[in-house]
Scaffold this motif. Sequence first.
Motif, PDB file in Angstrom:
ATOM      1  N   SER A 292      69.249  35.906  15.872  1.00 29.22           N
ATOM      2  CA  SER A 292      70.279  36.615  15.125  1.00 29.22           C
ATOM      3  C   SER A 292      71.658  36.268  15.672  1.00 29.22           C
ATOM      4  O   SER A 292      71.795  35.723  16.756  1.00 29.22           O
ATOM      5  CB  SER A 292      70.003  38.111  15.264  1.00 29.22           C
ATOM      6  OG  SER A 292      71.145  38.848  14.979  1.00 29.22           O
ATOM      7  N   GLY A 293      72.682  36.603  14.918  1.00 28.40           N
ATOM      8  CA  GLY A 293      74.058  36.457  15.407  1.00 28.40           C
ATOM      9  C   GLY A 293      74.478  37.642  16.275  1.00 28.40           C
ATOM     10  O   GLY A 293      75.654  37.791  16.588  1.00 28.40           O
ATOM     11  N   TRP A 294      73.527  38.480  16.633  1.00 26.95           N
ATOM     12  CA  TRP A 294      73.804  39.644  17.475  1.00 26.95           C
ATOM     13  C   TRP A 294      73.437  39.293  18.908  1.00 26.95           C
ATOM     14  O   TRP A 294      72.307  38.925  19.180  1.00 26.95           O
ATOM     15  CB  TRP A 294      72.987  40.844  16.990  1.00 26.95           C
ATOM     16  CG  TRP A 294      73.249  42.090  17.757  1.00 26.95           C
ATOM     17  CD1 TRP A 294      72.500  42.586  18.790  1.00 26.95           C
ATOM     18  CD2 TRP A 294      74.324  43.004  17.569  1.00 26.95           C
ATOM     19  NE1 TRP A 294      73.050  43.736  19.246  1.00 26.95           N
ATOM     20  CE2 TRP A 294      74.180  44.033  18.524  1.00 26.95           C
ATOM     21  CE3 TRP A 294      75.408  43.054  16.688  1.00 26.95           C
ATOM     22  CZ2 TRP A 294      75.069  45.093  18.624  1.00 26.95           C
ATOM     23  CZ3 TRP A 294      76.293  44.110  16.779  1.00 26.95           C
ATOM     24  CH2 TRP A 294      76.123  45.122  17.739  1.00 26.95           C
ATOM     25  N   ILE A 295      74.416  39.421  19.805  1.00 30.33           N
ATOM     26  CA  ILE A 295      74.142  39.123  21.212  1.00 30.33           C
ATOM     27  C   ILE A 295      73.726  40.416  21.900  1.00 30.33           C
ATOM     28  O   ILE A 295      74.417  41.428  21.827  1.00 30.33           O
ATOM     29  CB  ILE A 295      75.390  38.513  21.874  1.00 30.33           C
ATOM     30  CG1 ILE A 295      75.698  37.166  21.222  1.00 30.33           C
ATOM     31  CG2 ILE A 295      75.180  38.363  23.365  1.00 30.33           C
ATOM     32  CD1 ILE A 295      76.970  36.527  21.711  1.00 30.33           C
ATOM     33  N   LYS A 301      71.384  35.716  22.255  1.00 28.72           N
ATOM     34  CA  LYS A 301      71.133  36.172  20.894  1.00 28.72           C
ATOM     35  C   LYS A 301      69.772  36.844  20.832  1.00 28.72           C
ATOM     36  O   LYS A 301      68.815  36.374  21.461  1.00 28.72           O
ATOM     37  CB  LYS A 301      71.127  34.980  19.934  1.00 28.72           C
ATOM     38  CG  LYS A 301      72.487  34.335  19.746  1.00 28.72           C
ATOM     39  CD  LYS A 301      72.376  33.316  18.630  1.00 28.72           C
ATOM     40  CE  LYS A 301      73.161  32.073  18.945  1.00 28.72           C
ATOM     41  NZ  LYS A 301      73.059  31.055  17.935  1.00 28.72           N
ATOM     42  N   VAL A 302      69.674  37.905  20.057  1.00 29.98           N
ATOM     43  CA  VAL A 302      68.377  38.573  19.939  1.00 29.98           C
ATOM     44  C   VAL A 302      67.548  37.873  18.856  1.00 29.98           C
ATOM     45  O   VAL A 302      68.096  37.372  17.884  1.00 29.98           O
ATOM     46  CB  VAL A 302      68.531  40.080  19.612  1.00 29.98           C
ATOM     47  CG1 VAL A 302      69.232  40.799  20.730  1.00 29.98           C
ATOM     48  CG2 VAL A 302      69.254  40.279  18.285  1.00 29.98           C
TER      49      VAL A 302
END
Lengths: 707, 462
Positions: A292-295, A301-302
């Motif tokens: 994902s683009g979520w760090i 990144k997750v």
Amino acid sequence: MGNDQNGDAIRSPWSEAMAANTANIVQNYLNTSVGATLNFTQNWKFDIDYTFSNQEEMWKRPGTRYTARNSWSGPVAKADSNGQPVYVDSTGNVVSSSAQGAMRAFNLSLDTYTGLGSNPDHIFRQVTNYYSTTLNAFTTYNLDLNNDNHFKFILGLNRVAATTEWQSQQQNQLTDINNPQFNFAVGTPPIIFGNKFWESQLGYFGRINYAFANKYLLEGNLRYDGSSKFPSRLWWRWYPSVSAGWVISQEKFMDWSKNFLDVFKLRASWGSIGDQTVPNTLYMPLMSSGLSGWIGASGNKVPFVGTPPATVADITWQDIESKNIGVDLGFFNNQFNVTFDLYQRNTKNMIVPMEGIPLAFGVSAPPGNFGSLRTNGWEFTLDYNHRFESGLGINFRGNLSNAITTISQYGSSSLVNSNYNGKTFGEIWGYRTDRLYQMSDFDLDANGKLQLITLTANEVPAKYVGQKSIQIKTGANGESPVYQTFLQNSANFFFGPGDVKFKNLNADSVIDAGASSLASHGDLEKIGNSTPRYEYGFRIGADYKGIDFSLFFQGVGSRQIWGDGFLAIPGYNSADGAMPESFADYWRPDNTGAFYPAAYNNLASNAANNMQVQDRYLLNMAYLRLKNMTLGYSIPQQALKKIGSSSARIYFSLENFITWDHLRGLPIDPEYINGYSMFNSSNYNLGRTGMGIPAFKSVSVGLQINF
Amino acid sequence: MKHIFKIVIIAAIFFSCNKNLLDRPPLTSYVDNQTGYWRNEDDIRMFANGFYTNYFVGYNQAWGTDYAPVTGYTFQDDITGTNVQSNFESTIPSSRGSNSESAAWMAQYAGPTWNFAWVRKANLFLNRIDSVAKPKISDDAYKHWMAVARFFRGFEYSRLVSVFGDVPYYDRVFKETELDALYKDRDARTLVMDKVYEDFQYVLANMRLNDGAQYLNRYIAAGIISRLMLFEGTFEYYNNIDQTRAQKYLQMAADAAQLVITSNKWNFGSDFKSLFASENLAGNPEVLMYRAYDATQQVTHAVGSYSNGNESQTGANLVLIKSFIVNDGNVWQNSMVPNANSFSIGDLVKTRDPRFEATFIDRPIGASSSLLYSFKHASRDVLNFIGITPPIIWGSNTNTNDAPIIRLGEVVLNWIEAKAELAERFGGTAISQGDIDKSINAIRKRPLDGTAAQRAFKKRQI
């Protein structure tokens, strides 16, 4: 070709092909087969063969960074060695700044325009392994009741299991563009992909052949096929087929023709088979996965797993039902043979997207067995062999075929550019071109200038009122002008002298596309078809006393395409720089009889302004090509005995040497398919026409020796 | 009889080794069925991760600015462009719809288009936790993940309602053959928001208080719920839709915010500039959740660049300037601070609350349509690069300053506003000075960053 006045290459597909490192694909095949035939009795046998096949493909793509005179960026004013500006006249000769017509000279700037680490500044290697095992086993029983009644029974199976596995690695940013190696690439991180697929098919079949006195032939088949591509309760399907033949030449009443007619046979067949050439995942709600683009809190990144799509639960085989009638003729001791076949193929239960799904469904419509296709075609072959008593042998073999595919069921759309029911596959809708506008078509003002007017309800239908156009003269017999504002796609483009005048097919007051639907298609019409029609090929050969000569021609009788890209569309995008020389014949006040319209930059659109899809600039891809010409000489046996060879032949051969086409000198190969190259089967060079690797011309001289 | 042996051999070849031949499911994809996924809590968490970038957008990613503060929200009354403002959309939803999952919106809506992909995703998530994963996880985990799924469903419906009013409400995934569901009418806004209310009630009762750093927990959810419920409560009250519901929603907004405030886990220890322009928000005492950006992870944004003093900007207008209080706590008309009624940028920076100074460059900048240039989402460092190429962290789409997703500052304001509405409109407890000190004044007492402090702001009078 393609160099500027300094001798440097100008940025173009040619310069890039010249500067590129060579990519290659190496394929290794290993096949191991074991087979046996067991004859249980004289009439009963059992055949079995098993093949293990391992194909390996290695695709290596060593990239580079391109340096050339960059026609995509602004030119740079030229200065001499003292830093003084250089002036030239209109023919390019250096002149003094005060000379008549002197202008500043410019150079294209010499740039390394491939950004560091951007495509193709990388090294890439992909390895694919394809394993398959095939088992064919069948048992045959022949039953001859008497001289005239022959039966044959076959029972068998085919079993195929295949696995494909691949992985690729790419590392960007080469430190040495002349020797691209993974060790010399510093981009991080390396880009690695891989995947694995497997599939299998199993089929059982039974066949009965019956022949009566070699005159009446009957065959019946029944297959029971299973495919791993469908849900388990839909794995298996029954497929029947039957065929019949009548050898008329064997009949008593044909005895009168025995001295010239050897074979006269009529054939007919009907059959249904399953087509399962679809991805094996259509019925499965697969979930994509990635990063994902979520760090997350760890600083990385997750991982995420995506939403499964909607699937139609009862998706199943596509059925292909074919019907065929044919005739075989043989004359003069089978020196002259003709066959003709007429067939129809219906693809039923074709897998297409479901219709009528509103956005509230929350996901795109699932594909299911909702469509059908129909192909009608015929094939004709003819061959002739003759050897004269002098020893001269001649032969001719030719074939001609044609097929038309129609979409019989897809959905409810009636838009001409969609897959409407009844659409002929490959059809091209476009405008009919009348001619190019000339100055005399326009109403000039008192100063002899063109006048840009705002159209009113007197000139055009309400929906075009308020748009601007250059004022057109009323016709000689008082006809009102027909405006083309609908086709003005750029803000500052107005149809004027040198621009294309289209035919007003629906005889209204404007040129437009109506609703682009079957009921209302304005001035659009079917203007061509991109499917090759009337494909043909023929070989002419002769031999005499060890010398042999053959010519092989191949061609397509009819095919049209609407081009894309700068080789096909004049004014495609002026930033692309170079363009084909044929486009020089464009309209100018001093070249009013030009083929191409006045120059305009369509900013990378292949269907805008003057270059709307239309018949005048449709590419006629029909061609005839001399694919091969060979002259050979077989060395006489006596001469070979000394070196212990059984046969030897020297030959000289030309490939693809002569092509007759209708492309008006455009550098496009008529065999070319948009988006296709040696390595890509889609979207190569953004699908621009003529930008793939064309068929090579080659000359070869060879020696074949057998020991 | 003598052929029986041969027939047996042939039959054996025909029918052996074929039993499982056709059973070849995909090898390298997860399959949404009883065994292919939803095996444990990790699977559930990975599916939940797929929601984050759409709901915790922060400064979006790469060139995207949808849902990014200011840069994305250009369709509003506080900023004014030099071009004709785009028209308010009144197009029927079918022409403004989508079924793709991306954090994409329509600026004129300040919310999603007619897109039910996220509703489906949340409903599918709920269904699979309940019908597949439930026996494989603990009861605590079950409740937590159901709360996570219901939070996202409620969030999505709040957004859809904020744009479209009435929307069809779905609480389950349905098949392509269910025509009644496919072509369902819109449900009333009040019905939809009651369902959202129920979802949020479940969230506030069942979500874990801590699920690891940077993962959704009850406090983060409560902060966002206070925002969504405050909007809905005031919308329904002021548009006279339903007074009872308005009160219910406002009460939830106040209660949710209260949960965050009384936890005492966050405080106003950070200066204002650092909230929006620092490279790392980890440990910032005001921020409940933030979106991290990191060039080495290739997760960067462009919002800092739109604040860098060079990039053109749709600038703040007079309405926004006038809404800043003066640093004595009064509106400019009532303030006794010298030059409080001067609107020269130089004076504004000195007289207004320090948040003004942290938001706007102290001189006119031509790149802004109103000459007042917001550099709120860039550090003070960019002031050294006006007119020249800025460093990559403030140029192009390679910015890496972290984005606050929900912070205490917003939560206390939601709280005090909801309480004030309840007090004034519905006879709730009156606001006390203590409430004001905990919220509005607490924010104003934030520490100043070094530069702002050097500019010698007057000691604020509260």
